[in-house]
Design a protein around this motif. Structure first.
Motif, PDB file in Angstrom:
ATOM      1  N   GLN A  47     -49.885  17.758   8.156  1.00  0.00           N
ATOM      2  CA  GLN A  47     -50.094  16.532   7.223  1.00  0.00           C
ATOM      3  C   GLN A  47     -48.666  16.196   6.332  1.00  0.00           C
ATOM      4  O   GLN A  47     -48.390  15.141   6.069  1.00  0.00           O
ATOM      5  N   GLN A  51     -46.461  12.744   6.739  1.00  0.00           N
ATOM      6  CA  GLN A  51     -46.409  12.056   5.192  1.00  0.00           C
ATOM      7  C   GLN A  51     -44.772  11.747   5.071  1.00  0.00           C
ATOM      8  O   GLN A  51     -44.277  10.890   4.528  1.00  0.00           O
ATOM      9  N   THR A  54     -43.811   9.057   7.348  1.00  0.00           N
ATOM     10  CA  THR A  54     -44.097   7.879   6.680  1.00  0.00           C
ATOM     11  C   THR A  54     -43.136   7.425   5.796  1.00  0.00           C
ATOM     12  O   THR A  54     -42.760   6.120   5.899  1.00  0.00           O
ATOM     13  N   GLU A 158     -40.428  12.354  -2.559  1.00  0.00           N
ATOM     14  CA  GLU A 158     -41.017  12.583  -1.179  1.00  0.00           C
ATOM     15  C   GLU A 158     -40.002  13.954  -0.347  1.00  0.00           C
ATOM     16  O   GLU A 158     -40.824  14.750   0.040  1.00  0.00           O
TER      17      GLU A 158
END
Length: 478
Positions: A47, A51, A54, A158
């Motif tokens: 995950q 992410q 993304t 991020e």
């Protein structure tokens, strides 16, 4: 697993050399491959990876097609007449459009650049009218002014989140290995208890037989004979209890690891690796490898982000929108490409609160106080983090020394019991002395297994706290 453990308990000496016995590394490898907790850790890591993908896609050009095909409508609609009255007219129209857009986010400013091409067709079936509106090329810019720049903050946060998720996966695997070690030794401890109890039953049966012969010869008191019978009953009770405890421990290990019942019995491990580790060295590796270090930085940045968000959603806010391109309309599509006309649009919208009764100040003050609290929490957790690493590194050598002492005590206690047993059989020591030797032998064996468990758990705990393999001298994150 429990059924095989019962067979193990019935023949403990043979089970230690059973070819199907699993070692601690084998159980850990199987559990990391098939247990639910290991799969959950892998899912969390995946995950985090997607992410990250993304986030990366947000900063890359986005090509898209959008439109309305068809846009047919057949209705009765109110139409305002030249004299101001309203008349209801039946209309039958088609209003379709198709657009190709290429957009690029600007992380530095938080704006967006769009290159587009759009064509629109209108059909009035009642009036037998058809028109095209063509915009072959258009360049647009949308730029917030004084607003919160989410793209800029994502660029700082991020990468930390992604690295943290990957390190967290390695750390969770190490924690799983530590937990498996604890459960593994729960089973081994009960195996040893069963082994000790089984040996005690055999020894007490032999001692009772000898005691009955001595009692018939008048060389043993009835009190000592009853004590021998009680010792035998106690040993048999210990066997039954150890079987129940072994079953419970095996089921806990099975549930956590996902091992099949055929995966038992378990072998007693050798001594845990105990390379010399300085607390300062362990702390350096923990700071380089642990996800917690990245989490501290991320939380501080998130607190700063909330302050920037409070400032960017209150006070003066504006948005600049600019477009330029070429456009034309005609009754034929190909004619729209002739004699294209320039098109420009510039618009600046803004909002500025004049009287908000302290709302802006309250929002900003709340964010700043939250940031201050996060800074205090992170400082406290960082100090605890460093203390845990240093204490665990310092304890590793102590655990190794305790294990060596426990192993020596186990050997001496068994030798002493063998001598005491032989001496009792020839009548040179009392039953009380033999009972004491038996208790010391059992206690020394259990203490050795507990010290072995503590050493292995400490080994994996230090790996989890530092994400570094001190035995091979390499980071686990690689």
């Amino acid at each position: 697993m429990a059924l095989l453990l019962f067979s193990l308990l019935a023949a403990p000496a043979a089970a230690q050399q059973h070819p199907a016995a699993l070692t601690l590394p084998e159980v850990i490898a199987l559990a990391l491959d098939q247990s639910a907790v290991a799969r959950q850790a892998q899912t969390t890591r995946d995950q985090g990876y997607w992410q990250w993908r993304t986030y990366q896609a947000t900063y890359r050009p986005q090509l898209g097609v959008q439109g309305t095909l068809p846009g047919f409508s057949r209705v009765i609609t109110p139409v305002v007449q030249p004299d101001g009255t309203t008349d209801f007219r039946a209309v039958r129209i088609n209003n379709s459009n198709l657009a190709l857009t290429l957009s690029q986010n600007l992380g530095l400013t938080g704006g967006q650049v769009v290159v587009a091409s759009e064509v629109q067709r209108f059909d009035d079936f009642n009036g037998r009218l058809r028109r095209y509106n063509n915009q072959p090329l258009a360049l647009g810019l949308t730029q917030p002014i004084g607003r919160f720049n989410e793209l800029r903050w994502n660029r700082r946060l991020e990468p930390l989140r992604y690295q943290e998720s990957q390190r967290q996966y390695v750390e969770e695997r190490e924690i799983i290995m530590q937990r498996i070690t604890e459960l593994y030794f729960d089973v081994v401890q009960q195996q040893v208890n069963a082994e000790v109890a089984g040996q005690n039953v055999q020894a007490n049966e032999e001692l009772l037989r000898i005691g009955q012969e001595r009692y018939r010869l008048g060389r043993l008191s009835q009190s000592d004979l009853l004590r021998l019978e009680l010792n035998l009953l106690t040993a048999r009770q210990a066997v039954a209890q150890s079987q129940l405890d072994a079953q419970d421990a095996a089921l806990r290990l099975q549930r956590y690891t996902g091992l099949r019942p055929a995966d038992a019995p378990l072998a007693v491990p050798e001594a845990a690796p105990a390379p010399p580790v300085l607390p300062a060295t362990a702390l350096d590796q923990a700071r380089q490898n642990r996800a917690a270090v990245l989490a501290f930085r991320r939380r501080l940045l998130e607190a700063e982000r909330e302050v920037a968000l409070a400032r960017g959603t209150t006070g003066f806010q504006a948005t600049l929108t600019a477009n330029l391109g070429y456009v034309n309309q005609a009754s034929n599509l190909w004619e729209t490409y002739a004699a294209l006309q320039n098109q420009q649009q510039v618009r600046l919208t803004f909002a500025l609160p004049v009287v908000d009764w302290g709302r802006q100040k309250s929002i900003l003050k709340t964010a700043e106080l939250t940031r201050r609290q996060v800074q205090a929490d992170v400082a406290q957790e960082e100090a605890a983090f460093e203390a845990d690493v240093q204490v665990q590194a310092a304890q590793l050598g102590t655990l190794a020394r305790q294990l060596a002492l426990a192993a020596r005590a186990d050997t001496l206690a068994r030798r002493r019991y063998d001598i005491a047993q032989a001496t009792y059989k020839v009548g040179r020591i009392s039953l009380t002395d033999l009972t004491l030797a038996l208790g010391e032998k059992d206690q020394a064996r259990r203490a050795y297994i507990q010290a072995l468990r503590a050493a292995w758990v400490g080994h994996y705990r230090l790996r989890a706290l530092t994400l570094y393999d001190f035995e091979r001298q390499q980071p686990l994150t690689e």
